[in-house]
Design a protein around this motif. Structure first.
Motif, mmCIF file in Angstrom:
data_model
loop_
_atom_site.group_PDB
_atom_site.id
_atom_site.type_symbol
_atom_site.label_atom_id
_atom_site.label_comp_id
_atom_site.label_asym_id
_atom_site.label_seq_id
_atom_site.Cartn_x
_atom_site.Cartn_y
_atom_site.Cartn_z
ATOM 1 N N GLU B 14 11.570 77.171 8.439
ATOM 2 C CA GLU B 14 12.812 77.424 9.198
ATOM 3 C C GLU B 14 13.331 78.842 8.987
ATOM 4 O O GLU B 14 14.169 79.320 9.738
ATOM 5 C CB GLU B 14 13.905 76.437 8.771
ATOM 6 C CG GLU B 14 13.610 74.990 9.088
ATOM 7 C CD GLU B 14 13.565 74.715 10.585
ATOM 8 O OE1 GLU B 14 14.474 75.176 11.301
ATOM 9 O OE2 GLU B 14 12.603 74.060 11.041
ATOM 10 N N ASN B 164 23.262 70.946 9.727
ATOM 11 C CA ASN B 164 22.517 71.100 10.984
ATOM 12 C C ASN B 164 21.163 70.406 10.935
ATOM 13 O O ASN B 164 20.752 69.793 11.904
ATOM 14 C CB ASN B 164 22.307 72.583 11.288
ATOM 15 C CG ASN B 164 23.610 73.338 11.408
ATOM 16 O OD1 ASN B 164 23.930 74.180 10.581
ATOM 17 N ND2 ASN B 164 24.391 73.011 12.413
ATOM 18 N N LEU B 165 20.476 70.552 9.794
ATOM 19 C CA LEU B 165 19.132 70.000 9.675
ATOM 20 C C LEU B 165 19.019 69.265 8.337
ATOM 21 O O LEU B 165 19.529 69.744 7.328
ATOM 22 C CB LEU B 165 18.114 71.153 9.735
ATOM 23 C CG LEU B 165 16.683 70.810 10.108
ATOM 24 C CD1 LEU B 165 16.594 70.435 11.591
ATOM 25 C CD2 LEU B 165 15.765 72.000 9.836
ATOM 26 N N GLU B 174 17.737 66.375 12.963
ATOM 27 C CA GLU B 174 18.688 67.404 13.375
ATOM 28 C C GLU B 174 19.991 66.755 13.841
ATOM 29 O O GLU B 174 19.969 65.783 14.608
ATOM 30 C CB GLU B 174 18.095 68.262 14.505
ATOM 31 C CG GLU B 174 18.979 69.453 14.844
ATOM 32 C CD GLU B 174 18.436 70.328 15.960
ATOM 33 O OE1 GLU B 174 17.418 69.969 16.579
ATOM 34 O OE2 GLU B 174 19.056 71.377 16.219
#
Lengths: 218, 219
Positions: B14, B164-165, B174
């Motif tokens: 990420e 967020n994740l 997510e």
């Protein structure tokens, strides 16, 4: 310079019930000799403001161990089991403050502000008892400025004029605390003749006393 | 790869070239080990480093936010705590990776207190999850079988709707406006197994195999 004092003079500045800022982050940049002198002096009912609770027998942990601390204001106490134990036994009041809020409250006091507006802590236990203020449609918590009677500063490289810069990560809370107390006492890691003015972090008017002599560790 | 390595390796994917990243203590710290060499990531440490590096065994006073010995990268900077949280709260950190005790389908996070049991304090976590552009939660999917990914957090919150994740050893999820989406599942598990280990309602549209897992048998 008149700012240089020895440990005995420092002890005469201490009083029961004082509110004291102590610099350092998990004892990195912590004024260990000044803390030892506070322990030796035996003053009681202190309110200590520090990033964390230090370790058992290290940093502010030493004052806590000796039962000199009535209240600790910190962001993290997990590294010192004594703090949790004394808190559960109701022998120590602990006020937990988010780290960014803690340092900014101290900075605000030194800068003559009444407080700060921060989004940190909204909709959590931190919000309890605090005013929520909306600015341009966004919510913020009102957090009051946090000053003290005395600040104990560590990790500093001082010059003979009382200017300070800091060694590596020892800087942390120290520069803000040096602006936010009636009496500011520094325990330097080193004293040099003069710091290049472009590199001074804490200018000398903020500093009241420096532990040690001008000739120390040169 | 063990569970922690699977999580860290997936999260490293990420991180984008040039990102300023803050890694929490525990599994998040391992993420740095899996960043591919073609990416330059700058790590921030909230005690006061831009350009945090691993301990080089040198005699110095540099520590990371866990109080452990560390180093500073070339071109880095030492900063005070107010500047550090100017980065953090002010939205200048691209990604923060933290562990959690509980997360819920709305993205709320609990990580700093178990009332009556454990009170470590929030440290910098509340500011990090409030201010970072992207919040990634790195944790085991359950606590020895006890669900941690919930419809609503039960423990006191670190922040409301900020994750967020979520990356676990089982899957990648997510948080979106309409709920918690299951994006990727570790091929070692079925979607049913993931759902059985999750209390939150998972939205399942198109699920891909979880990336970043090196299968040592096939290697």
């Amino acid at each position: 310079m008149h700012k240089f004092i020895n440990g005995e003079v420092f002890k005469t500045l201490l009083k029961d019930g004082m509110k004291i800022h102590v610099g350092g982050f998990l004892t990195n940049g912590s004024p260990e000799t000044l803390i030892d002198l506070v322990v030796e002096s035996g003053v009681k009912n202190l309110t200590i403001i520090c990033n964390d609770g230090g370790y058992e027998g290290n940093g502010v942990g030493k004052m806590i161990n000796h039962g000199q601390v009535k209240k600790l204001i910190a962001s993290h106490i997990g590294t010192n089991p004594d703090v949790g134990r004394l808190m559960n036994e109701e022998k120590l009041i602990v006020e937990l403050v988010p780290q960014g809020t803690l340092v900014e409250r101290i900075r605000a006091y030194g800068a003559g502000l009444g407080g700060i507006l921060t989004p940190t802590g909204l909709n959590t236990l931190v919000q309890e008892g605090k005013e929520v203020i909306q600015v341009k449609g966004k919510d913020y918590l009102l957090e009051e400025a946090l000053g003290a009677d005395m600040a104990l500063i560590g990790g500093a490289i001082a010059d003979e004029y009382g200017n300070l810069k800091y060694r590596e990560t020892m800087r942390n809370f120290n520069p803000m605390m040096a602006t936010a107390a009636e009496i500011v006492v520094v325990e330097p890691v080193k004293v040099i003749e003069v710091i290049d003015p472009e590199n001074v972090i804490t200018p000398h008017p903020f500093v009241d006393y420096i532990l040690g002599g001008e000739q120390d560790e040169r | 790869m063990n569970d922690k390595q699977i999580i860290a390796s997936r999260i490293a994917m990420e991180l984008k070239d040039g990102d300023l990243v803050n890694l929490g203590i525990g599994i998040p710290t391992l993420v740095a080990n899996y960043v591919s060499e073609d990416k330059e990531i700058i790590f921030q440490s909230e005690n006061g480093i831009i350009g945090l590096g691993a301990d080089q065994g040198e005699d110095c006073s540099i520590v990371n936010a866990g109080g452990m010995k560390a180093s500073i990268c070339k071109g880095g900077a030492f900063i005070d705590s107010a500047t550090s949280f100017t980065f953090i709260r002010g939205g200048h950190i691209d990604i923060t990776v933290l562990g959690a005790l509980e997360v819920d389908q709305e993205g709320s996070i609990a990580s700093w207190i178990i009332p009556g049991k454990l009170v470590p304090g929030m440290g910098g976590a509340m500011d990090l999850v409030t201010g970072a552009k992207k919040v990634i939660i790195a944790m085991r999917h359950t606590n020895k079988g006890k669900v941690k990914i919930l419809k609503k957090c039960r423990l006191p919150l670190t922040a409301f709707k900020q994750a967020n994740l979520i990356v676990t050893e089982m899957c990648v999820m997510e948080v979106k406006k309409d709920g918690l989406h299951l994006l990727e599942v570790n091929p070692a598990y079925t979607i049913e197994e993931v759902m059985n280990a999750t209390d939150a309602e998972l939205i399942v549209d198109e699920v891909k195999p979880m990336r970043g897992i090196e299968n040592e048998n096939n290697a």
